[in-house]
Design a protein around this motif. Structure first.
Motif: not given
Lengths: 322, 322
Positions: A186, A292, A296, A300-301
């Motif tokens: 993360p 995902t 995400n 970007k995370k």
């Protein structure tokens, strides 16, 4: 000790994989290697004596360029002294993992450095000797809490058991060829030392028995290639309950993976990465996709990695020498 | 539930072997079965309704004749009720182990009784169901501290891992066919409950990690048939240091066995018996002889047993029925 030294300009690049340790019930004793990500370390023979770090790619900024303070540099310095080299060594490092990701970033750099040195100078070190030098590198990063689970997994590949860290007693475990691991990183940083300090110093004997019963079952299930046993065994009574509050999305990520058929989901190392074991590529892909979508979607995370368990461990990727 | 009942006078005798549990690093989760000694239980169908214990051979005097208080009788009573039998059952028990020997005497009687019942009345119970009824018998003897490691080993044979006692989750382990076990039973009695009360309620996490690293290595070594791993793993950081002072000759017996090539030596269950693992019959014989010379030269101070690990578990020894 003397070795025949390669020519000026000769170089060796070694890759060492990311590693996932603890695996829920195996706190401080279990580790596995991923195919990727991993760190690359190139050593180049130079005219000017001494060990220097030339550059670090993807350096998040906090990695020291002084080789004596760098986890790849430190073991190279010690090997350099041990073999009394007459030339210099320049080190280039390509980081593919964040520091404090829970994926054994410092271990991978240390292991890659030692692997490259051994190949370039043909020192023919044993696995245990390489482990010993890589451990010195890990110690630079980890301070007081040096553990060898990441180093051992990254060096040996596969799934390894650290029976005894002091004597570097590593036991490679048997496991099915179809076993995959999916990792959710993360992109936050947790300091290993702090994540150690939150753990209790003592545990109820009753809970310790549950934990070692599960770990024993984990090992037996792996060797018997019976993932139904491993699934029941991937339960952590002691560490996870304390650490999971520091891991973003842990409970939800675990539930999602479970729905997608994960064998089990655990904090990778001391976090913040989360790792799921999957019994096939298809299961891994399903977990990867679901994570995902949920965590995400904008890319970007963080990062999500999935790979079959890496049986090769650290290896020489490129050699430029006579 | 109804079963076809055999004729009056029909009988079945079952044998259930002694079991060695804990095996040093596997407190409360490991057990193995010996070929002998073991207990025999015969059930005979009688005219008069109810369950009765007819006789107990080699009774040291302390075993109750009331079936509701007897570890062989109690599960037979429960099965008798469950199946609503119309005839009576008479139980004969032959004890070959002392009560409180650390060899799973009560477990063997309970397992033999359930095995005999299942065969005589053709109830076709699963291993787990048989385990459940045998556990009730063990509970009669063990009181609050019911564990199923002895029962599981005696029922299944081989070396078993109790992952979870509550859900009766037993995992039979792989191990080499040449593995032997030697047991020194010094003929004193230790009460399991008391030997539990001396244990600490909490343990340092650091020590728990050492213990589960060793247990994990023990399992891996067994499955890989690598006794050098098992040897290093047979080390108990937590239980043995507390209990060994209650076990006569423990340290000396361990040293003698080690000199004779034992893989490892441990307290059997909660003692007072001491058990050594040996990688061959010859090694077992050497340990057996050395222990006899030192501890039982006159043949009066106790018993020494050695056998290959029993893979069969409990079995029907004799059936007299239609």
């Amino acid at each position: 000790m003397k070795v025949k030294q390669p020519d000026i300009g000769a170089s060796c690049t070694a890759f060492a994989p990311a590693s996932v340790t603890n695996l829920s019930c195996g706190f401080d004793v279990l580790g596995l290697a991923m195919e990727y990500p991993g760190d690359e370390v190139r050593l180049t023979v130079a005219t000017e004596k001494g060990v220097r770090i030339k550059n670090i790619m993807n350096n998040s900024g906090s990695i020291p360029l002084n080789p004596e303070e760098n986890c790849a540099g430190f073991p190279v310095c010690r090997l350099y002294e041990l073999y009394g080299l007459e030339y210099g060594i320049e080190i280039s490092i390509v980081k593919h993992m964040g520091i404090g990701s829970g994926l054994g970033s410092s271990a991978a750099s240390a292991v890659a450095a030692v692997t490259a040195f051994d190949a370039l100078f043909k020192t023919d070190l044993s696995l245990t000797e390489k482990l010993e030098f890589a451990k010195m590198g890990e110690a630079i990063a980890a301070g007081d809490s040096v553990h060898i689970d990441n180093i051992a997994a990254s060096m040996y590949g596969g799934i390894v058991l650290v029976r005894d860290a002091d004597s570097l007693d590593i036991i490679p475990l048997d496991f099915p060829a179809t076993l995959w691991c999916v990792v959710l990183y993360p992109r936050i940083t947790l300091r290993t030392e702090e994540m150690r300090n939150i753990l209790p110093e003592t545990v109820p004997l009753r809970k310790a028995v549950i934990q070692w019963g599960n770990l024993a079952a984990f090992i037996a299930g792996l060797h018997q290639h019976d993932m139904s046993i491993v699934k029941k065994a991937m339960h952590d009574e002691i560490i996870e309950p304390v650490r999971k509050t520091y891991i973003p999305n842990f409970t939800e990520a675990k539930q999602i993976a479970e729905k997608k058929g994960a064998i089990g989901t655990a904090i990778s190392g001391s976090g913040p990465s989360i790792a799921s074991l999957a019994e096939s590529k298809a299961h891994a892909q399903a977990i990867h996709d679901a994570w995902t979508d949920r965590f995400n979607a904008d890319g970007k995370k963080g990062f999500i990695y999935s790979s079959v368990i890496n049986r090769r461990g650290a290896y020489v990727k490129d050699m430029y020498a006579e």
